[in-house]
Design a protein around this motif. Sequence first.
Motif, mmCIF file in Angstrom:
data_model
loop_
_atom_site.group_PDB
_atom_site.id
_atom_site.type_symbol
_atom_site.label_atom_id
_atom_site.label_comp_id
_atom_site.label_asym_id
_atom_site.label_seq_id
_atom_site.Cartn_x
_atom_site.Cartn_y
_atom_site.Cartn_z
ATOM 1 N N ILE A 211 31.183 7.377 18.806
ATOM 2 C CA ILE A 211 32.264 7.601 17.860
ATOM 3 C C ILE A 211 32.999 8.861 18.312
ATOM 4 O O ILE A 211 32.376 9.914 18.454
ATOM 5 C CB ILE A 211 31.729 7.803 16.429
ATOM 6 C CG1 ILE A 211 30.931 6.595 15.980
ATOM 7 C CG2 ILE A 211 32.874 8.085 15.462
ATOM 8 C CD1 ILE A 211 30.215 6.783 14.650
ATOM 9 N N ASP B 37 37.427 10.860 15.012
ATOM 10 C CA ASP B 37 37.150 9.831 14.014
ATOM 11 C C ASP B 37 35.994 10.237 13.105
ATOM 12 O O ASP B 37 36.036 10.017 11.892
ATOM 13 C CB ASP B 37 36.830 8.496 14.685
ATOM 14 C CG ASP B 37 38.019 7.926 15.439
ATOM 15 O OD1 ASP B 37 39.161 8.405 15.223
ATOM 16 O OD2 ASP B 37 37.816 6.999 16.241
ATOM 17 N N THR C 229 32.757 0.576 18.791
ATOM 18 C CA THR C 229 33.387 1.028 20.026
ATOM 19 C C THR C 229 32.696 0.316 21.180
ATOM 20 O O THR C 229 31.582 -0.196 21.031
ATOM 21 C CB THR C 229 33.245 2.555 20.196
ATOM 22 O OG1 THR C 229 31.849 2.880 20.250
ATOM 23 C CG2 THR C 229 33.902 3.313 19.055
ATOM 24 N N ASN C 230 33.333 0.290 22.325
ATOM 25 C CA ASN C 230 32.749 -0.405 23.478
ATOM 26 C C ASN C 230 31.465 0.235 23.978
ATOM 27 O O ASN C 230 30.581 -0.445 24.485
ATOM 28 C CB ASN C 230 33.761 -0.491 24.620
ATOM 29 C CG ASN C 230 34.882 -1.445 24.298
ATOM 30 O OD1 ASN C 230 34.714 -2.366 23.502
ATOM 31 N ND2 ASN C 230 36.030 -1.228 24.891
ATOM 32 N N ASN D 36 36.323 -3.026 13.346
ATOM 33 C CA ASN D 36 37.091 -1.855 13.776
ATOM 34 C C ASN D 36 36.210 -0.621 13.925
ATOM 35 O O ASN D 36 36.587 0.328 14.599
ATOM 36 C CB ASN D 36 38.233 -1.563 12.804
ATOM 37 C CG ASN D 36 39.384 -2.516 12.977
ATOM 38 O OD1 ASN D 36 39.561 -3.115 14.027
ATOM 39 N ND2 ASN D 36 40.156 -2.677 11.929
#
Length: 83
Positions: A54, A58, A49-50, A46
């Motif tokens: 970030i 977040d 990220t792709n 989780n």
Amino acid sequence: MKAVIRATFEAMDFNRREKTWMVNYIQTKWKLTPKIAEESYRTWLNGFTNDGKIPFKDLQEIYDAALASQLIPTAVPVPKVMD
């Protein structure tokens, strides 16, 4: 630097594609039960990220949690440390 970034993204892609391998690795490496290894993998995944970025929101939550846990001495406004 490009090679390091490329390798990082390739490793992230492997981690997403090879769930079984990763869960087995986590279980073996840290001597965890299959259930805990699976949960650890899911939690860890989780964090990816792709595009490797970030979102500021977040990251701010991470800094705020660190401050609340007294892991850092003062508040960190993300725009002051990230661009």
